[in-house]
Design an enzyme around this catalytic site. Structure first.
Site, PDB file in Angstrom:
ATOM      1  N   GLU A   1      -3.510   5.415  -0.285  1.00 24.49           N
ATOM      2  CA  GLU A   1      -4.146   6.151   0.804  1.00 24.49           C
ATOM      3  C   GLU A   1      -3.703   7.606   0.763  1.00 24.49           C
ATOM      4  O   GLU A   1      -2.513   7.900   0.769  1.00 24.49           O
ATOM      5  CB  GLU A   1      -3.748   5.536   2.153  1.00 24.49           C
ATOM      6  CG  GLU A   1      -4.341   6.255   3.352  1.00 24.49           C
ATOM      7  CD  GLU A   1      -3.853   5.708   4.681  1.00 24.49           C
ATOM      8  OE1 GLU A   1      -4.499   5.985   5.707  1.00 24.49           O
ATOM      9  OE2 GLU A   1      -2.815   5.010   4.689  1.00 24.49           O
TER      10      GLU A   1
ATOM     11  N   GLN B   1      -4.966  -2.840  10.092  1.00 24.86           N
ATOM     12  CA  GLN B   1      -3.598  -2.371   9.927  1.00 24.86           C
ATOM     13  C   GLN B   1      -3.023  -2.236  11.326  1.00 24.86           C
ATOM     14  O   GLN B   1      -3.568  -1.545  12.181  1.00 24.86           O
ATOM     15  CB  GLN B   1      -3.508  -1.061   9.139  1.00 24.86           C
ATOM     16  CG  GLN B   1      -4.067   0.173   9.790  1.00 24.86           C
ATOM     17  CD  GLN B   1      -3.542   1.456   9.167  1.00 24.86           C
ATOM     18  OE1 GLN B   1      -2.513   1.486   8.488  1.00 24.86           O
ATOM     19  NE2 GLN B   1      -4.254   2.544   9.396  1.00 24.86           N
TER      20      GLN B   1
ATOM     21  N   HIS C   1       1.156   5.643   0.408  1.00 22.75           N
ATOM     22  CA  HIS C   1       0.626   6.963   0.727  1.00 22.75           C
ATOM     23  C   HIS C   1       0.783   7.859  -0.496  1.00 22.75           C
ATOM     24  O   HIS C   1       1.825   7.820  -1.173  1.00 22.75           O
ATOM     25  CB  HIS C   1       1.396   7.591   1.890  1.00 22.75           C
ATOM     26  CG  HIS C   1       1.069   6.995   3.222  1.00 22.75           C
ATOM     27  ND1 HIS C   1       1.905   7.112   4.318  1.00 22.75           N
ATOM     28  CD2 HIS C   1      -0.005   6.276   3.648  1.00 22.75           C
ATOM     29  CE1 HIS C   1       1.359   6.500   5.351  1.00 22.75           C
ATOM     30  NE2 HIS C   1       0.209   5.985   4.972  1.00 22.75           N
TER      31      HIS C   1
ATOM     32  N   ASP D   1       4.968   2.163   8.041  1.00 24.56           N
ATOM     33  CA  ASP D   1       4.598   3.411   7.379  1.00 24.56           C
ATOM     34  C   ASP D   1       5.228   4.624   8.043  1.00 24.56           C
ATOM     35  O   ASP D   1       5.871   5.433   7.387  1.00 24.56           O
ATOM     36  CB  ASP D   1       3.078   3.566   7.303  1.00 24.56           C
ATOM     37  CG  ASP D   1       2.391   3.406   8.651  1.00 24.56           C
ATOM     38  OD1 ASP D   1       3.045   2.947   9.602  1.00 24.56           O
ATOM     39  OD2 ASP D   1       1.199   3.734   8.747  1.00 24.56           O
TER      40      ASP D   1
ATOM     41  N   SER E   1       1.661  -0.451   5.367  1.00 21.16           N
ATOM     42  CA  SER E   1       0.323   0.145   5.378  1.00 21.16           C
ATOM     43  C   SER E   1       0.498   1.627   5.070  1.00 21.16           C
ATOM     44  O   SER E   1      -0.063   2.496   5.730  1.00 21.16           O
ATOM     45  CB  SER E   1      -0.371  -0.080   6.718  1.00 21.16           C
ATOM     46  OG  SER E   1       0.428   0.338   7.790  1.00 21.16           O
TER      47      SER E   1
ATOM     48  N   GLU F   1      -9.689   2.496   6.451  1.00 22.17           N
ATOM     49  CA  GLU F   1      -8.956   1.821   7.525  1.00 22.17           C
ATOM     50  C   GLU F   1      -8.723   2.768   8.709  1.00 22.17           C
ATOM     51  O   GLU F   1      -7.778   2.613   9.468  1.00 22.17           O
ATOM     52  CB  GLU F   1      -7.619   1.270   7.015  1.00 22.17           C
ATOM     53  CG  GLU F   1      -6.644   2.316   6.524  1.00 22.17           C
ATOM     54  CD  GLU F   1      -5.313   1.741   6.047  1.00 22.17           C
ATOM     55  OE1 GLU F   1      -5.179   0.511   5.951  1.00 22.17           O
ATOM     56  OE2 GLU F   1      -4.414   2.547   5.760  1.00 22.17           O
TER      57      GLU F   1
ATOM     58  N   GLN G   1       0.850  -1.193   0.000  1.00 20.95           N
ATOM     59  CA  GLN G   1       0.000   0.000   0.000  1.00 20.95           C
ATOM     60  C   GLN G   1       0.886   1.243   0.000  1.00 20.95           C
ATOM     61  O   GLN G   1       1.943   1.245   0.625  1.00 20.95           O
ATOM     62  CB  GLN G   1      -0.895   0.011   1.250  1.00 20.95           C
ATOM     63  CG  GLN G   1      -1.825   1.209   1.346  1.00 20.95           C
ATOM     64  CD  GLN G   1      -2.383   1.408   2.751  1.00 20.95           C
ATOM     65  OE1 GLN G   1      -2.108   2.416   3.405  1.00 20.95           O
ATOM     66  NE2 GLN G   1      -3.156   0.447   3.227  1.00 20.95           N
TER      67      GLN G   1
END
Length: 749
Positions: A181, A308, A154, A347, A374, A233, A152
């Site tokens: 995200e 997460q 950002h 992350d 995440s 999430e 995933q």
């Protein structure tokens, strides 16, 4: 008792201790355990002892607490999270016996999942505490829900520029990120940011991604209902009742919110992580891992498909304590044991130390996870509105090389600049078109072109923030949704993007990506624990990258084709004049070159032309009033022997030996072949001026004068860059060796 000052604050007598104190790792927080404050990762004297008592199908005691004293978490876990049919068998087993089944490849994953479903939080912690880090990694490889690992990203920027958001989203999807995200610096920007990332996520040619916007939960739900996001999430859960109360929530309210998302076809997972309760001041003296076990069982009881965790934004706290990184892996494993999709953190910034942050990553990277990050910061760290990524855009080449080094699928693919420029431009132009069609503040051509090549938002023009915020609020009031975006794309010349986005919306109706651990693949198909279940059962089973995926992982742009190194066409710069005779002139210094020098090869390792190298050496020799003679040694490629053979033929007994790649030696007739006067083994550090000085020193040795050796620069990183080229060039040198061939005299052409 007075607190002891950390070593980094102490003045050292030893210069080595002082130097180490300045290392990045010593800028990290580091603390001793304090269980009463919740500053203990694995165990606290205040953790409860495992127990479970069931009467008439009802839990009347949970981990030493009678039902009359249950708090919110106890009550919720007892009612919704425990499988009472599995509990009797599971709780009767010793923790070590369960732990061994977890790592035993002969015990199917489904049996482990059933056993764990009957464990209480305290017993679950006991079980994972039986495993060391390597065993936890083995267990995570076996227990993750989906067979195929993923990642995933950002996608944010400080200027909240929609063209840059769309371009970055497209690049992230092209690189293989399965989820994107975004978030906001200003809350009212959320609709525009979500819209830009949604558009960009569909502009990739080889990728497909779900998207979310991390904002306050009511607004997040509203964006999801409009179809501007496809997963969520942000539903935080905590391990104590007081922490829940502090957040104005309960396990029941979180479960209700999750059902609101899921009932509208939106994928949802919760967020937890060690350390949050201690940071909030509500740890109740319990260990971080015990509280996380309660969180995860609440997630399971709420019916969420995943979580997460991995400490997330709290990561610096467990990392400050003994075993903190192991604790993060343990909480990831507990989530997988509970059959939840797990996005394993990595992350938030975890350390000042590049060594330490990479070591932490390996615990999830090597065994694989549903989402290894995440939130990998797909843009430079300073543009990450989540507070800075542990890895960011500047680390992408490192990450791809790690995949290649270990033949591990970390969820990403190497890319080349032209394809990225193409998808970035397409995404930015699609965003520009949708903004125009929907009557939003225009995205200019300048913004589009800047977004294509920008490093960060610092390279983007400023926008009218007031107009953007007004438009974002109007977008929400008007109820503009994903169908409006699809129509806009179709009308403005992006029918393929419209089709892809429509396919994602159809999946919301079918509910396909509500299955545990669902991701999209480029064909629009969903992979999840239903149609891609993890079937790892030891060597030769489970996920193995296909030959096509291995080829993709291996195909990093910076990998040179070794067949091309030293194979550039060109004319020889040396001509052979016949067999070299022994010299009789005491003013003669021989320059002895290797068998490929100036003929099969024409430049050194760093690209210095052989012609220029010879001229520099000759200039140095002549500056001392001596004369240079060139010979080529044909029966060896060894630098020491080349120099020694030259010295045997030199009138002065002094020779400079040169390999074609540039490695150099000054030799004397009476020394052993592998002994010498001066050796210059690191060719990358040699310049034309270096060769001139080497020539002068050789001449001084020939005259019998005192010589100050040429300073040898030691670069410990040189071989990291040049070792492949050095290997290939030396191979080309050895290909020219002719056994028994005598040296020949040569001249520059």
């Amino acid at each position: 008792m007075q607190a002891r000052a950390p070593e980094s604050a102490v003045r050292f007598t030893s210069k080595r201790f002082a130097a180490r104190a300045a290392r990045p790792v010593n800028r990290d927080a580091c603390a001793q355990e304090w269980p009463e404050a919740g500053l203990a990762v694995f165990w606290s004297p205040f953790d409860p002892k495992p127990s479970l008592r069931i009467e008439a199908g009802r839990v009347v005691e949970l981990d030493g607490t009678p039902e009359a004293q249950f708090d919110w978490l106890d009550r919720f876990i007892a009612r919704y999270a425990l499988d009472l049919q599995a509990a009797e068998e599971a709780m009767a087993l010793e923790p070590l016996a369960v732990a061994r089944q977890i790592v035993d490849p002969h015990v199917p994953r489904r049996r482990v999942v059933r056993l764990v479903s009957g464990l209480t939080p305290a017993r679950l912690v006991e079980v994972v505490n039986c495993l060391n880090v390597v065993e936890m990694m083995m267990a995570l490889q076996k227990m993750r829900a989906r067979r195929t690992p993923a990642n995933q990203a950002h996608v944010t920027n400080r200027k909240e520029n929609p063209a840059l958001l769309a371009a970055d989203a497209a690049e992230a999807a092209e690189r293989g990120f399965a989820e994107l995200e975004t978030t906001v610096g200003v809350a009212r920007y959320a609709p525009l940011n979500a819209l830009a990332v949604l558009i960009g996520s569909q502009a990739a040619t080889r990728g497909a991604a779900l998207t979310q916007c991390a904002v306050e939960e009511a607004l997040g739900l509203r964006l999801a209902l409009l179809g501007l996001t496809t997963y969520a999430e942000t539903l935080s859960v905590y391990g104590t009742e007081a922490a829940f109360r502090d957040g104005d929530d309960t396990p029941w309210s979180k479960a209700f919110l999750a059902s609101a998302y899921a009932s509208r076809g939106v994928k949802v997972r919760f967020t937890s992580g060690t350390g949050s309760e201690a940071l909030m001041g509500h740890a109740e003296g319990k260990s971080m891992l015990y509280l996380e076990a309660r969180c995860l069982m609440a997630v399971k009881g709420a019916g969420a498909q995943g979580v997460q965790n991995g400490s997330i934004s709290c990561i610096a706290l467990p990392e400050a304590l003994p075993g903190g990184v192991r604790g993060v892996l343990a909480e990831n494993l507990m989530a997988a044991l509970l059959d939840l999709e797990v996005a394993t953190g990595n992350d938030a910034m975890a350390s000042h130390s590049e060594i330490r942050k990479t070591a932490k990553l390996m615990l999830q990277f090597l065994p694989g996870a549903d989402f290894i990050f995440s939130g990998y910061s797909s843009m430079p760290r300073e543009d990450n509105l989540f507070g800075g990524g542990n890895f960011d855009a500047e680390d992408l080449d490192d990450y791809n090389i790690l995949q290649r080094d270990m033949q591990v699928d970390g969820g990403l693919r190497p890319v080349r600049e032209p394809e990225i420029l193409e998808v970035r431009r397409r995404a930015a132009r699609a965003g520009q078109a949708v903004f125009q069609e929907l009557g939003l503040p225009p995205v200019t051509d300048e913004e589009v072109e800047s977004a294509v090549t920008a490093r960060s938002s610092a390279d983007m023009p400023d926008r009218d923030v007031v107009a953007d915020l007004a438009a974002a609020e109007a977008l929400l009031r008007a109820g503009r949704n994903s169908l409006d975006v699809i129509r806009a794309l179709a009308r403005r010349g992006f029918p393929d993007l419209a089709e892809k986005l429509l396919a994602v919306q159809k999946l919301r109706v079918s509910g396909d990506y509500l299955q545990t651990s669902a991701i999209l693949v480029p064909s629009g198909r969903v992979l999840s624990a239903v149609n891609d279940p993890n079937d790892y059962a030891g060597p030769g089973t489970g996920y193995r990258p296909s030959p096509e995926r291995v080829a993709e992982i291996n195909d990093v742009p910076q990998a040179a084709d070794p067949r091309t190194i030293g194979a550039e066409p060109g004319e020889a710069v040396l001509a052979e004049l016949g067999e070299a005779a022994p010299g009789v002139d005491p003013q003669e210094v021989i320059l002895a070159v290797g068998p490929a020098f100036g003929t099969a090869l024409r430049a050194t390792l760093t690209g210095l032309p052989h012609r220029d190298v010879i001229r520099a050496l000759v200039a140095g020799i002549e500056a001392e009033g001596m004369r240079a003679r060139l010979i080529k040694v044909r029966d060896t490629a060894d630098c020491g022997w080349i120099g020694w053979k030259g010295a045997q033929l030199s009138g002065s007994g002094i020779a400079v030996g040169l390999q074609s790649k540039g490695t150099t030696v000054i030799h004397r007739r009476d020394l052993a072949p592998l002994n010498n006067l001066e050796l210059f083994p690191q060719a990358p550090n040699l310049t034309l001026e270096s060769y001139r000085v080497i020539g002068r020193n050789a001449a001084k040795y020939a005259k019998g004068e005192p010589v100050l050796p040429v300073p040898v620069e030691i670069d410990n990183f040189a071989r990291l860059k040049w070792i492949v080229a050095a290997t290939v060039l030396h191979r080309r040198e050895t290909e020219q060796v002719r056994a028994g061939a005598p040296p020949v005299e040569v001249r520059l052409l």
